[in-house]
Design a protein around this motif. Structure first.
Motif, PDB file in Angstrom:
ATOM      1  N   LEU A 128       0.719  -1.129   0.012  1.00  0.00           N
ATOM      2  CA  LEU A 128       0.045  -0.026   0.015  1.00  0.00           C
ATOM      3  C   LEU A 128       0.903   1.276   0.003  1.00  0.00           C
ATOM      4  O   LEU A 128       0.417   2.199  -0.606  1.00  0.00           O
ATOM      5  N   ILE A 129       2.243   1.075   0.665  1.00  0.00           N
ATOM      6  CA  ILE A 129       3.040   2.262   0.512  1.00  0.00           C
ATOM      7  C   ILE A 129       3.968   2.384  -0.593  1.00  0.00           C
ATOM      8  O   ILE A 129       4.251   3.471  -1.349  1.00  0.00           O
ATOM      9  N   SER A 130       4.630   1.116  -1.047  1.00  0.00           N
ATOM     10  CA  SER A 130       5.643   1.064  -2.044  1.00  0.00           C
ATOM     11  C   SER A 130       5.686  -0.378  -2.684  1.00  0.00           C
ATOM     12  O   SER A 130       6.278  -1.220  -2.123  1.00  0.00           O
ATOM     13  N   PRO A 131       4.944  -0.584  -3.602  1.00  0.00           N
ATOM     14  CA  PRO A 131       5.076  -1.773  -4.285  1.00  0.00           C
ATOM     15  C   PRO A 131       6.518  -2.350  -4.768  1.00  0.00           C
ATOM     16  O   PRO A 131       6.873  -3.430  -4.836  1.00  0.00           O
ATOM     17  N   ALA A 132       7.421  -1.034  -4.983  1.00  0.00           N
ATOM     18  CA  ALA A 132       8.676  -1.361  -5.477  1.00  0.00           C
ATOM     19  C   ALA A 132       9.408  -2.043  -4.231  1.00  0.00           C
ATOM     20  O   ALA A 132      10.210  -2.872  -4.585  1.00  0.00           O
ATOM     21  N   ALA A 133       9.132  -1.535  -3.056  1.00  0.00           N
ATOM     22  CA  ALA A 133       9.956  -2.121  -1.903  1.00  0.00           C
ATOM     23  C   ALA A 133       9.792  -3.445  -1.507  1.00  0.00           C
ATOM     24  O   ALA A 133      10.516  -4.383  -1.371  1.00  0.00           O
ATOM     25  N   VAL A 134       8.508  -4.075  -2.043  1.00  0.00           N
ATOM     26  CA  VAL A 134       8.374  -5.644  -2.136  1.00  0.00           C
ATOM     27  C   VAL A 134       9.156  -6.343  -3.039  1.00  0.00           C
ATOM     28  O   VAL A 134       9.556  -7.178  -2.525  1.00  0.00           O
ATOM     29  N   PHE A 135       9.426  -5.777  -4.174  1.00  0.00           N
ATOM     30  CA  PHE A 135      10.014  -6.721  -5.189  1.00  0.00           C
ATOM     31  C   PHE A 135      11.697  -6.131  -4.810  1.00  0.00           C
ATOM     32  O   PHE A 135      12.420  -7.601  -5.119  1.00  0.00           O
ATOM     33  N   LEU A 136      12.039  -5.370  -4.521  1.00  0.00           N
ATOM     34  CA  LEU A 136      13.368  -5.364  -3.908  1.00  0.00           C
ATOM     35  C   LEU A 136      13.807  -6.118  -2.554  1.00  0.00           C
ATOM     36  O   LEU A 136      14.765  -6.535  -2.692  1.00  0.00           O
ATOM     37  N   ALA A 137      12.644  -6.350  -1.784  1.00  0.00           N
ATOM     38  CA  ALA A 137      13.044  -7.290  -0.682  1.00  0.00           C
ATOM     39  C   ALA A 137      12.879  -8.854  -1.493  1.00  0.00           C
ATOM     40  O   ALA A 137      13.972  -9.641  -0.865  1.00  0.00           O
ATOM     41  N   GLY A 138      12.440  -8.971  -2.391  1.00  0.00           N
ATOM     42  CA  GLY A 138      12.622 -10.378  -3.111  1.00  0.00           C
ATOM     43  C   GLY A 138      13.729 -10.495  -3.981  1.00  0.00           C
ATOM     44  O   GLY A 138      14.432 -11.627  -3.630  1.00  0.00           O
ATOM     45  N   ALA A 139      14.474  -9.311  -4.226  1.00  0.00           N
ATOM     46  CA  ALA A 139      15.770  -9.416  -4.738  1.00  0.00           C
ATOM     47  C   ALA A 139      16.618  -9.872  -3.693  1.00  0.00           C
ATOM     48  O   ALA A 139      17.626 -10.415  -3.922  1.00  0.00           O
ATOM     49  N   GLY A 140      16.678  -9.078  -2.374  1.00  0.00           N
ATOM     50  CA  GLY A 140      17.580  -9.300  -1.254  1.00  0.00           C
ATOM     51  C   GLY A 140      17.476 -10.940  -0.913  1.00  0.00           C
ATOM     52  O   GLY A 140      18.345 -11.614  -0.577  1.00  0.00           O
ATOM     53  N   MET A 141      16.067 -11.532  -1.036  1.00  0.00           N
ATOM     54  CA  MET A 141      16.084 -13.030  -0.491  1.00  0.00           C
ATOM     55  C   MET A 141      16.741 -13.728  -1.710  1.00  0.00           C
ATOM     56  O   MET A 141      17.365 -14.608  -1.210  1.00  0.00           O
ATOM     57  N   ALA A 142      16.773 -13.482  -2.983  1.00  0.00           N
ATOM     58  CA  ALA A 142      17.397 -14.362  -3.865  1.00  0.00           C
ATOM     59  C   ALA A 142      18.779 -14.051  -3.852  1.00  0.00           C
ATOM     60  O   ALA A 142      19.572 -15.067  -4.083  1.00  0.00           O
ATOM     61  N   LEU A 143      19.395 -13.022  -3.144  1.00  0.00           N
ATOM     62  CA  LEU A 143      20.809 -12.834  -2.990  1.00  0.00           C
ATOM     63  C   LEU A 143      21.203 -13.562  -1.909  1.00  0.00           C
ATOM     64  O   LEU A 143      22.233 -14.399  -1.957  1.00  0.00           O
ATOM     65  N   VAL A 144      20.541 -13.860  -0.898  1.00  0.00           N
ATOM     66  CA  VAL A 144      20.701 -14.912   0.238  1.00  0.00           C
ATOM     67  C   VAL A 144      20.722 -16.276  -0.235  1.00  0.00           C
ATOM     68  O   VAL A 144      21.292 -17.043   0.084  1.00  0.00           O
ATOM     69  N   SER A 145      19.624 -16.705  -1.157  1.00  0.00           N
ATOM     70  CA  SER A 145      19.575 -17.990  -1.501  1.00  0.00           C
ATOM     71  C   SER A 145      21.108 -18.315  -2.580  1.00  0.00           C
ATOM     72  O   SER A 145      21.363 -19.389  -2.437  1.00  0.00           O
ATOM     73  N   LEU A 146      21.484 -17.157  -3.280  1.00  0.00           N
ATOM     74  CA  LEU A 146      22.616 -17.461  -4.152  1.00  0.00           C
ATOM     75  C   LEU A 146      23.805 -17.889  -3.045  1.00  0.00           C
ATOM     76  O   LEU A 146      24.474 -18.757  -3.619  1.00  0.00           O
ATOM     77  N   PHE A 147      23.786 -17.043  -2.119  1.00  0.00           N
ATOM     78  CA  PHE A 147      25.128 -17.589  -1.094  1.00  0.00           C
ATOM     79  C   PHE A 147      24.666 -18.943  -0.722  1.00  0.00           C
ATOM     80  O   PHE A 147      25.844 -19.635  -0.865  1.00  0.00           O
TER      81      PHE A 147
END
Length: 408
Positions: free
Chosen positions: A361-380
């Motif tokens: 409701l505040i920032s849809p972009a923040a939702v997807f950037l959090a998803g990118a952070g999750m993918a980075l952890v998975s990469l490690f």
């Protein structure tokens, strides 16, 4: 000849009445109803129930509760066989989807979602367990790719019928939900009649199993569940809310996804066999980081649709997490760990839709950037998988400097 009158050893079954074929048909039966439900879900929520990000987050969290409780499957196995539980789960899935359109209210949608989800998640738990037990280790990834391909073909049938028939025949949500759930029940009746009761191989532990040496598998599973919620809940919602996709347009997008899955999944499975789980998962997570960052700033409907298809194409590579576990696991741990893994996979899934629904409701972009952070952890985490995983060789801490050797 049926489940009730004949028993057969999985390794001895040949022809089309083999365990692999049964797994393929059940995958198709599951997708006939789930794919249609998933296609219509966002439009039904927005157009019929006037849902916002808040309500869709609540509904998706409810959908994930049965996944969080998947560990309880091991206790049902005290009363019934895994094959039986898989059949009962498909029945719950079909009934839940068939009933959805008859309860057009927020509470009705929440309840039918829960029933459908019980069937879906317990079926998936049993499907993973039976696949790892029935399929040979050397070719399991390739066979799983074929199973995904058959499921994708069933998706094509569901999406294709909705794409063609929604406007042509002025279909209603109620009709499509009913037909989709009914088809799953028809296919279920066929497999019960046509396939024998397959004997179990290694006796499975009938208790919860948590082993320290499986920690990397648990971590990969947890992160996969967390980042998948960003895609399954918010990427589809983005298409409907921001870009105004109608039911037949969403069906067309899903149809394209199904074509890619049907064609690519068997090849992806074969590539995992050839190159190994570590390299496959690294490719997946590098790609997902790029996709999620792009989602955050996309303003064009066509580009968003392309990202959606690319994102979905990466899902088949998740086979590698399962085959990694198959290689390191004690055979008797497979069934109880499948339930535990689904629970771990859904820990984040229970709260992410609600929490990120408010963030949306505040920032849809923040939702997807959090998803990118999750993918980075998975990469490690993926980088820690050994080149040749096995019992006793579960993790490779590549970043640790080798111990200094004494001079001779």
């Amino acid at each position: 000849m049926s489940y009730f009158t004949r028993s057969a050893a999985p390794s001895a079954a040949t022809g089309w009445r083999s365990p692999a074929v049964l797994l393929m048909i059940m995958a198709g039966a599951m997708q006939l109803s789930f794919a249609a439900w998933w296609n219509l879900m966002n439009n039904f929520a927005v157009q019929e129930l006037s849902f916002t990000g808040r309500e869709i987050g609540i509904q998706q969290s409810i959908r994930e509760i049965p996944g969080f409780l998947s560990f309880a499957a091991i206790y049902f196995l005290l009363l019934m066989r895994e094959q039986t539980l898989a059949y009962i789960s498909l029945a719950f899935l079909g009934l839940g989807v068939a009933a959805t359109g008859y309860f057009p209210s927020a509470m009705g949608f929440y309840i039918t979602t829960f029933i459908m989800s019980v069937g879906f998640h317990y079926y998936e738990t049993m499907n993973q367990s039976l696949s790892l037990q029935w399929l040979p280790k050397a070719t399991a990834a390739a066979s799983m790719g074929k199973i995904i391909s058959v499921g994708a073909f069933a998706q094509l049938i569901a999406y294709g019928l909705i794409f063609i028939g929604w406007q042509t025949f002025d279909l209603s949500f109620t009709t499509v939900f009913l037909v989709a759930g009914g088809l799953t029940l028809v296919v279920l009746a066929f497999v019960i009649k046509a396939f024998p009761k397959f004997q179990e191989g290694t006796p499975q532990h009938k208790k919860l199993i948590l082993r320290k040496r499986y920690w990397l598998y648990y971590a990969l599973t947890f992160m996969a569940g967390a980042r998948r919620q960003i895609f399954t809940v918010f990427a589809g919602f983005l298409m409907v809310e921001r870009f105004g996709y109608h039911v037949h347009e969403v069906a067309g997008l899903f149809l394209l996804n199904g074509v890619f899955n049907m064609l690519l999944a068997p090849k992806i499975g074969s590539l995992i066999v050839r190159f190994g789980e570590r390299k496959a998962l690294i490719v997946e997570y590098v790609g997902l980081i790029g996709v999620f960052v792009s989602y955050a700033f996309v303003t064009n409907a066509t580009v968003a649709a392309s990202l959606y298809v690319i994102d979905h194409a990466f899902f088949a590579i998740a086979i590698a997490i399962k085959t990694y576990f198959q290689k390191i696991a004690d055979p008797a741990d497979i069934a109880p760990t499948a339930g535990v893994a689904f629970t771990i996979n859904h820990i984040a899934a229970v709260f992410i839709p609600v929490v990120f629904g408010l963030v949306w409701l505040i920032s849809p972009a923040a939702v997807f950037l959090a998803g990118a952070g999750m993918a980075l952890v998975s990469l490690f985490l993926a980088s820690l998988i050994p080149t040749n995983p096995d019992a006793g060789q579960e993790v490779n801490f590549w970043f640790r400097a080798p111990a200094p050797q004494a001079a001779e």
